[in-house]
Design an enzyme around this catalytic site. Structure first.
Site, mmCIF file in Angstrom:
data_model
loop_
_atom_site.group_PDB
_atom_site.id
_atom_site.type_symbol
_atom_site.label_atom_id
_atom_site.label_comp_id
_atom_site.label_asym_id
_atom_site.label_seq_id
_atom_site.Cartn_x
_atom_site.Cartn_y
_atom_site.Cartn_z
ATOM 1 N N HIS A 46 0.864 -1.188 0.000
ATOM 2 C CA HIS A 46 0.000 0.000 0.000
ATOM 3 C C HIS A 46 0.894 1.229 0.000
ATOM 4 O O HIS A 46 2.063 1.173 0.337
ATOM 5 C CB HIS A 46 -0.966 0.020 1.197
ATOM 6 C CG HIS A 46 -0.296 0.053 2.543
ATOM 7 N ND1 HIS A 46 -0.045 1.220 3.228
ATOM 8 C CD2 HIS A 46 0.170 -0.936 3.337
ATOM 9 C CE1 HIS A 46 0.541 0.940 4.375
ATOM 10 N NE2 HIS A 46 0.688 -0.351 4.468
ATOM 11 N N ASP B 83 6.103 -0.882 12.890
ATOM 12 C CA ASP B 83 4.984 -0.939 11.943
ATOM 13 C C ASP B 83 4.290 -2.279 12.053
ATOM 14 O O ASP B 83 4.409 -2.974 13.074
ATOM 15 C CB ASP B 83 5.459 -0.631 10.523
ATOM 16 C CG ASP B 83 6.348 -1.703 9.908
ATOM 17 O OD1 ASP B 83 6.617 -2.730 10.577
ATOM 18 O OD2 ASP B 83 6.777 -1.535 8.750
ATOM 19 N N ASP C 49 -0.173 -13.151 22.264
ATOM 20 C CA ASP C 49 -0.806 -14.470 22.335
ATOM 21 C C ASP C 49 -1.644 -14.660 21.077
ATOM 22 O O ASP C 49 -2.703 -14.045 20.917
ATOM 23 C CB ASP C 49 -1.678 -14.554 23.592
ATOM 24 C CG ASP C 49 -2.220 -15.967 23.826
ATOM 25 O OD1 ASP C 49 -2.292 -16.744 22.858
ATOM 26 O OD2 ASP C 49 -2.594 -16.280 24.973
ATOM 27 N N ARG D 155 -14.055 13.181 14.363
ATOM 28 C CA ARG D 155 -12.634 13.295 14.037
ATOM 29 C C ARG D 155 -12.130 14.728 14.235
ATOM 30 O O ARG D 155 -12.746 15.687 13.770
ATOM 31 C CB ARG D 155 -12.390 12.806 12.617
ATOM 32 C CG ARG D 155 -12.644 11.321 12.479
ATOM 33 C CD ARG D 155 -12.527 10.830 11.059
ATOM 34 N NE ARG D 155 -11.165 10.938 10.550
ATOM 35 C CZ ARG D 155 -10.809 10.545 9.332
ATOM 36 N NH1 ARG D 155 -11.705 10.023 8.523
ATOM 37 N NH2 ARG D 155 -9.574 10.680 8.933
ATOM 38 N N THR E 99 -6.652 21.112 7.469
ATOM 39 C CA THR E 99 -6.925 19.717 7.144
ATOM 40 C C THR E 99 -6.597 19.479 5.680
ATOM 41 O O THR E 99 -6.536 20.415 4.876
ATOM 42 C CB THR E 99 -8.389 19.357 7.447
ATOM 43 O OG1 THR E 99 -8.586 17.955 7.261
ATOM 44 C CG2 THR E 99 -9.358 20.130 6.553
#
Length: 611
Positions: free
Chosen positions: A11, A154, A237, A456, A556
């Protein structure tokens, strides 16, 4: 010597070009193809980088790819065999693609490279760096430090998920690694998936959702999912996860532990998701702090460089900054896989070619991350005219004042200037701007401009010289990768009824003098704007401050939900006409919404796949 770096096939494909150690250009493929997180070979981005360097591929000495496909295939096979027969369906789906394409990536890359300008004259030198070596190189080599501890985190590269290294001069040594399936990035992505957001794009949403909740599941996570040691190393786990061999991130055991199945995408958020977000955020911060303390102890360095997708968690970065473990922290602005293209090119220059590294005046070499395409004024006007736009060309100082006036009047402004940013953040060249003092601006931008979830938060851009007057942060954060709290004297005292609100109900309470950029916990993702890095944006902020007394703007990215950030004047005009943005500034051109032909309006909301 010219080196072209590439990242692709997972990606956020990207290309970067380094010439004699200087970063000439870098860009993500998605900006050109208009396909969010485009994973394909970055043909357009690479062609742009070559054009920016004034050369073709025949004049490039080396091409460097950001990871080693055979090592990744080795991990895939070993994982499937270790877990067999579990995961057979995933194995059956993945193998044809790997055998057909990914296992032969070297020949695929060479074939694609030959199609670039000058490809028939390319010398064929194709180098491969390991994934986390690319991340580490992208963190250290452009940093303002002569030597530093280096931490990368990551999901997974080939085998490595977390690395701790040491950089000095042109040397970069990886000292410790944590390997798959034990991964902080995949742990965070598991909760992203479980809370109903898309993996590899919804992690920002989970981080933004966290302040609405209480970390009541943090102990459950630490007691069941993860064995976290004092040095930051950890073990997950695997009975609770399904990413190693399955087709989902979490398992039925995970569902039982947290009281039900994953939330479906676009289903209403509940307090459970908010509390899960708060819990995994708290655990992530503790893991990062422990890893950082160990890095400090192991290397003896007083400064730290960060990269990898987890380094985009600016809340954790802010907590790390406040902890004082290091005197200074530098985060690669393209910390995710896109930045691996740049890291691969720099690793080839410094480590393969053994070229020296020079730090000038303690400044980084990212040029503000303004490394993408720019457009001359004449080209802007021709492109806008061809798109049917009606605009006026103004002198820069007049345009700046006019825009500051519009912002002070509460208008949403699309702002496109200079070179496009490299990385996921808009930093004042491909931005939508607004007045942070407006108590309705956050809701307006989320619901009527960005078409995204109402919870957001938005980030403030602030003049560097004024940052300490508004935030509990007195440092540089040019890449919007540090979080700090609004200073006490700028906050609004909550009433008893407001304090009693819970979850998403907190959203509509104005908490400071700049409510549009103040999250419900009084935090903000800060971008400091510097006169010498982006004069035009700095001048706009200064003009807004002269009019209002406030040196802050809402900033933004210039796009809607699911759309890559705009790259061209045509992209900017289309977004302008498809949203409720009221003013558009491209170069020296001012566009008023009311002056445009109504026939050019479009239904932009449904144009892009939701992220």
């Amino acid at each position: 010597m010219r080196i072209l770096g590439l990242s692709a096939f997972y990606h956020d494909s990207a290309a970067a070009l380094v010439e004699d150690g200087r970063i000439v250009a870098a860009a993500q493929e998605e900006r050109f193809t208009r396909k969010k997180h485009d994973p394909r070979f970055p043909a357009a981005a690479a062609a742009y980088c070559l054009e920016a360097a004034g050369c073709d591929l025949g004049q490039v000495d080396h091409v460097a790819f950001y990871e080693k496909p055979f090592l990744k295939f080795d991990r895939l096979l070993e994982t499937y065999f270790a877990l067999a027969p579990k995961g057979f369906d995933s194995f059956r789906r993945a193998m044809p693609l790997w055998i057909k394409d990914k296992l032969f990536q070297k020949s695929m890359l060479a074939k694609s490279l030959r199609l670039l300008p000058g490809g028939d004259g390319w010398n064929g030198s194709l180098l491969f760096t390991e994934h986390h070596q690319s991340h580490a190189a992208s963190a250290f080599f452009p940093s303002p430090f002569s030597s530093a501890a280096v931490l990368t985190m990551d999901g997974v590269g080939e085998w490595c998920t977390t690395s701790l290294g040491h950089g000095s001069g042109n040397r970069l040594d990886i000292l410790k690694e944590i390997q798959f399936p034990h991964s902080l990035g995949l742990l965070y992505s598991a909760f992203t998936y479980y809370c109903g957001f898309k993996v590899n794009s919804g992690e920002y949403k989970l981080m933004g959702l966290a302040p609405y909740g209480e970390p009541r599941f943090a102990r459950t996570i630490l007691d069941n999912l993860i064995d976290l040691r004092e040095d930051g190393s950890f073990h997950l786990d695997q009975q609770y996860f399904n990413y190693a061999a399955g087709l989902t991130m979490t398992s039925p055991a995970f569902d039982r532990l947290f009281g039900g199945p994953p939330r479906r995408s676009e289903q209403s958020l509940t307090q459970r998701e908010m509390d899960l977000a708060a819990s995994i955020q708290q655990v992530t911060e503790e893991m990062v702090l422990r890893l950082a303390r160990h890095a400090r102890s192991l290397t003896g360095e007083r400064v730290l460089c960060l990269a990898g997708g987890v380094a985009l968690n600016c809340v954790a970065n802010g907590k790390l900054h406040r902890a004082g473990i290091f005197d200074d922290i530098w985060v690669q602005p393209a910390a995710g896989d896109a930045g691996g293209a740049l890291g691969a090119a720099l690793a080839a220059w410094h480590q393969y070619a053994d070229q020296p590294r020079v730090v000038v005046d303690g400044e980084d070499s990212m040029q503000g991350a303004y490394l993408g395409p720019a457009f001359e004024q004449e080209a802007i006007e021709a492109r806008l005219a061809a798109a049917g736009a009606r605009f006026e060309r103004l002198a820069p100082e007049v345009l700046t004042g006019n825009t500051a006036d519009a912002l002070a009047e509460g208008k949403a402004v699309g702002w496109m200037q200079g070179r496009m940013e490299f990385g996921p953040r808009a930093l004042g060249n491909r931005s939508i701007l607004g007045d942070p003092r407006s108590p309705t601006m956050q809701k307006l931008l989320n619901l009527k401009v960005k078409y995204r979830e109402s919870f957001r938060p938005f980030a403030p851009s602030i003049l560097r010289e004024d940052v300490a007057d508004w935030f509990e942060f007195d440092g540089d954060s040019p890449y919007m990768l540090m979080v700090g709290d609004v200073v006490q004297q700028r906050r609004h005292r909550m009433t008893a009824d407001e304090d009693a609100l819970f979850g998403i109900d907190k959203l509509n309470v104005a908490r400071s003098e700049i409510p549009a950029v103040t999250h419900i916990d009084y935090s903000a993702r800060i971008q400091t704007v510097h006169r010498d890095t982006n004069f035009r944006y700095w001048a706009l902020l200064s003009s807004f401050k002269q009019r209002t007394g406030c040196p802050v703007l809402v900033n933004t990215s210039f796009n809607v939900r699911g759309e890559p950030i705009v790259a061209t004047p045509e992209d900017a005009f289309a977004c302008f006409m498809g949203t409720e943005i009221e003013r558009l500034v491209v170069g020296d051109c001012l566009l008023l919404k009311e002056a445009q032909s109504p026939e050019l309006a479009c239904d932009y909301k449904a144009r892009f796949e939701l992220d």
